[in-house]
Design a protein around this motif. Sequence first.
Motif, PDB file in Angstrom:
ATOM      1  N   THR A  36     -31.509  44.972   1.869  1.00 49.38           N
ATOM      2  CA  THR A  36     -32.812  44.440   1.480  1.00 49.38           C
ATOM      3  C   THR A  36     -33.881  45.527   1.382  1.00 49.38           C
ATOM      4  OG1 THR A  36     -32.283  42.329   2.521  1.00 49.38           O
ATOM      5  CG2 THR A  36     -34.608  42.767   2.091  1.00 49.38           C
ATOM      6  N   VAL A  37     -33.908  46.443   2.343  1.00 54.80           N
ATOM      7  CA  VAL A  37     -34.958  47.476   2.328  1.00 54.80           C
ATOM      8  C   VAL A  37     -34.587  48.641   1.420  1.00 54.80           C
ATOM      9  CG1 VAL A  37     -35.797  46.845   4.613  1.00 54.80           C
ATOM     10  CG2 VAL A  37     -34.106  48.675   4.405  1.00 54.80           C
ATOM     11  N   GLY A  38     -33.293  48.838   1.144  1.00 55.62           N
ATOM     12  CA  GLY A  38     -32.871  49.899   0.239  1.00 55.62           C
ATOM     13  C   GLY A  38     -32.986  51.289   0.837  1.00 55.62           C
ATOM     14  N   SER A  39     -32.580  52.264   0.061  1.00 51.68           N
ATOM     15  CA  SER A  39     -32.615  53.658   0.496  1.00 51.68           C
ATOM     16  C   SER A  39     -34.039  54.086   0.839  1.00 51.68           C
ATOM     17  CB  SER A  39     -32.047  54.564  -0.603  1.00 51.68           C
ATOM     18  OG  SER A  39     -32.089  55.908  -0.213  1.00 51.68           O
ATOM     19  N   GLY A  40     -34.227  54.653   2.026  1.00 50.75           N
ATOM     20  CA  GLY A  40     -35.555  55.065   2.464  1.00 50.75           C
ATOM     21  C   GLY A  40     -36.379  53.940   3.053  1.00 50.75           C
ATOM     22  N   GLY A  41     -35.825  52.734   3.028  1.00 42.90           N
ATOM     23  CA  GLY A  41     -36.513  51.607   3.648  1.00 42.90           C
ATOM     24  C   GLY A  41     -36.460  51.709   5.168  1.00 42.90           C
ATOM     25  N   MET A  42     -37.260  50.907   5.832  1.00 36.99           N
ATOM     26  CA  MET A  42     -37.352  50.985   7.290  1.00 36.99           C
ATOM     27  C   MET A  42     -37.222  49.610   7.939  1.00 36.99           C
ATOM     28  SD  MET A  42     -40.342  53.800   8.025  1.00 36.99           S
ATOM     29  CE  MET A  42     -40.152  55.512   7.502  1.00 36.99           C
ATOM     30  N   LEU A  43     -36.846  49.649   9.220  1.00 37.99           N
ATOM     31  CA  LEU A  43     -36.745  48.454  10.051  1.00 37.99           C
ATOM     32  C   LEU A  43     -37.498  48.717  11.345  1.00 37.99           C
ATOM     33  CD1 LEU A  43     -35.556  45.726  11.055  1.00 37.99           C
ATOM     34  CD2 LEU A  43     -33.474  46.974  11.678  1.00 37.99           C
ATOM     35  N   LEU A  44     -38.448  47.834  11.659  1.00 39.82           N
ATOM     36  CA  LEU A  44     -39.165  47.866  12.933  1.00 39.82           C
ATOM     37  C   LEU A  44     -38.711  46.638  13.708  1.00 39.82           C
ATOM     38  CD1 LEU A  44     -41.442  49.181  14.692  1.00 39.82           C
ATOM     39  CD2 LEU A  44     -43.024  47.573  13.600  1.00 39.82           C
ATOM     40  N   ILE A  45     -38.041  46.849  14.843  1.00 45.31           N
ATOM     41  CA  ILE A  45     -37.367  45.750  15.521  1.00 45.31           C
ATOM     42  C   ILE A  45     -37.600  45.810  17.030  1.00 45.31           C
ATOM     43  CG2 ILE A  45     -35.206  47.112  15.596  1.00 45.31           C
ATOM     44  CD1 ILE A  45     -33.680  44.440  15.305  1.00 45.31           C
ATOM     45  N   GLY A  46     -37.837  44.645  17.620  1.00 45.67           N
ATOM     46  CA  GLY A  46     -37.955  44.521  19.070  1.00 45.67           C
ATOM     47  C   GLY A  46     -36.624  44.087  19.655  1.00 45.67           C
ATOM     48  N   PHE A  89     -38.559  46.280  27.826  1.00 46.47           N
ATOM     49  CA  PHE A  89     -38.423  45.960  26.405  1.00 46.47           C
ATOM     50  C   PHE A  89     -38.502  47.243  25.580  1.00 46.47           C
ATOM     51  CE2 PHE A  89     -39.578  44.017  22.326  1.00 46.47           C
ATOM     52  CZ  PHE A  89     -38.775  42.884  22.331  1.00 46.47           C
ATOM     53  N   ALA A  90     -37.870  47.214  24.402  1.00 44.07           N
ATOM     54  CA  ALA A  90     -37.884  48.383  23.514  1.00 44.07           C
ATOM     55  C   ALA A  90     -38.229  47.978  22.087  1.00 44.07           C
ATOM     56  CB  ALA A  90     -36.523  49.073  23.541  1.00 44.07           C
ATOM     57  N   ILE A  91     -38.952  48.845  21.405  1.00 49.52           N
ATOM     58  CA  ILE A  91     -39.263  48.683  19.988  1.00 49.52           C
ATOM     59  C   ILE A  91     -38.717  49.915  19.267  1.00 49.52           C
ATOM     60  CG2 ILE A  91     -41.088  48.559  18.243  1.00 49.52           C
ATOM     61  CD1 ILE A  91     -42.783  47.066  20.324  1.00 49.52           C
ATOM     62  N   TYR A  92     -37.980  49.692  18.167  1.00 49.09           N
ATOM     63  CA  TYR A  92     -37.344  50.787  17.431  1.00 49.09           C
ATOM     64  C   TYR A  92     -37.883  50.831  16.004  1.00 49.09           C
ATOM     65  CZ  TYR A  92     -33.827  50.371  21.160  1.00 49.09           C
ATOM     66  OH  TYR A  92     -33.178  50.322  22.368  1.00 49.09           O
ATOM     67  N   LEU A  93     -38.110  52.030  15.514  1.00 52.94           N
ATOM     68  CA  LEU A  93     -38.396  52.247  14.091  1.00 52.94           C
ATOM     69  C   LEU A  93     -37.205  52.991  13.508  1.00 52.94           C
ATOM     70  CD1 LEU A  93     -40.369  51.923  11.722  1.00 52.94           C
ATOM     71  CD2 LEU A  93     -41.314  54.171  12.320  1.00 52.94           C
ATOM     72  N   LEU A  94     -36.513  52.352  12.591  1.00 51.82           N
ATOM     73  CA  LEU A  94     -35.290  52.887  11.995  1.00 51.82           C
ATOM     74  C   LEU A  94     -35.493  53.101  10.487  1.00 51.82           C
ATOM     75  CD1 LEU A  94     -32.853  50.253  13.557  1.00 51.82           C
ATOM     76  CD2 LEU A  94     -33.439  52.472  14.533  1.00 51.82           C
ATOM     77  N   GLN A  95     -34.747  54.062   9.957  1.00 51.98           N
ATOM     78  CA  GLN A  95     -34.793  54.306   8.503  1.00 51.98           C
ATOM     79  C   GLN A  95     -33.396  54.180   7.923  1.00 51.98           C
ATOM     80  OE1 GLN A  95     -36.226  58.200   7.125  1.00 51.98           O
ATOM     81  NE2 GLN A  95     -37.243  57.141   5.447  1.00 51.98           N
ATOM     82  N   SER A  96     -33.303  53.518   6.771  1.00 49.19           N
ATOM     83  CA  SER A  96     -31.987  53.350   6.147  1.00 49.19           C
ATOM     84  C   SER A  96     -31.547  54.665   5.513  1.00 49.19           C
ATOM     85  CB  SER A  96     -32.034  52.238   5.104  1.00 49.19           C
ATOM     86  OG  SER A  96     -32.866  52.600   4.005  1.00 49.19           O
ATOM     87  N   GLU A  97     -30.252  54.906   5.578  1.00 49.81           N
ATOM     88  CA  GLU A  97     -29.695  56.144   5.020  1.00 49.81           C
ATOM     89  C   GLU A  97     -28.884  55.843   3.774  1.00 49.81           C
ATOM     90  OE1 GLU A  97     -29.051  59.230   8.527  1.00 49.81           O
ATOM     91  OE2 GLU A  97     -27.781  57.460   8.808  1.00 49.81           O
TER      92      GLU A  97
END
Length: 317
Positions: free
Chosen positions: A179-189, A309-317
């Motif tokens: 859904t986010v594609g290349s270079g897209g990001m995910l912010l997840i708790g 609790f943790a919050i992550y910022l991830l980037q799609s490869e």
Amino acid sequence: MENVTFHDHKPESLSLYDAVVQGLSKRQKSIPPKFFYDKRGSELFDQICQQPEYYLPTVERLMLDQYAAEIADLAGQGRVLIEPGAGSASKVRLLLDALQPSAFVPMDISFEYLKTSATELAEEYPWLSIRAACVDYTHSLPVPENVPVGPRLLFFPGSSLGNFNKQEACKFLRLVHTTVGSGGMLLIGVDTKKNYGVLNAAYNDAAGLTAKFNLNLLYRVQNELKADLNPDNFAHKAFYNTEAGRIEMHLISKLKHTLRLDGHEFKFEEGEYLHTENSYKYSPEEFISMAAMNGFKSLRYWVDDQGLFAIYLLQSE
């Protein structure tokens, strides 16, 4: 309103009747947790979120507020912001001013609830372009065609990933990656592994609200499906399964009895469990490893001072 549009993908949803018949026919009886949330269930959950033992919403909100500017610095402004299961969209409000998204795509399975929350958000943020989509995010994440072209950031708070088993969690992460594609990001708790006493207390609050929330599922079956059922035959049971790394919620039968529904008979033994929910917990190492296996690299993660609790910022490869 000019800054909000609605897109109904008419998601197919398993009915309560089918879920009960299918779930109670299994060797390990179960009913999916999404059926907790009728009007009464939603009210009870809102009350649970205010209990001192249930740390998740309070800690996550404080963290999002504290790190919003840092998240925006890392992600950049002007992304298309997508939130599956947005509900009332309360947490995203902590990020909007910092992220300044080119568009916001709230997603929810309830079209009426989505219309109400998206309209309220549009009134509150007249500068924000909102493209609300009625979808079942556990199966698909269709982004409306009229969203701006540009990088995407998907926001998935609340440790909702924990309600998936690990196979389902990986499937969801792959869906987000697409859904986010290349270079897209995910912010997840994501909820962390921690002292089991803290975890057990969170799902067994002193006020007994989680017990009422769990048992409300049976009142739904009794009232909506006209089942021959006495909810008093069951008790709330929640505990941390250390080996599986998850909280398990069950309704435990107090006595031998039979539940009857539309010609079906479901026999319960004394002490038999009816499984209603899992909530998986992950250490940072476990979650980052799982994310990497599904196409994401970790850019940064934050854990509160107590390690709750943790919050992550991830980037799609």
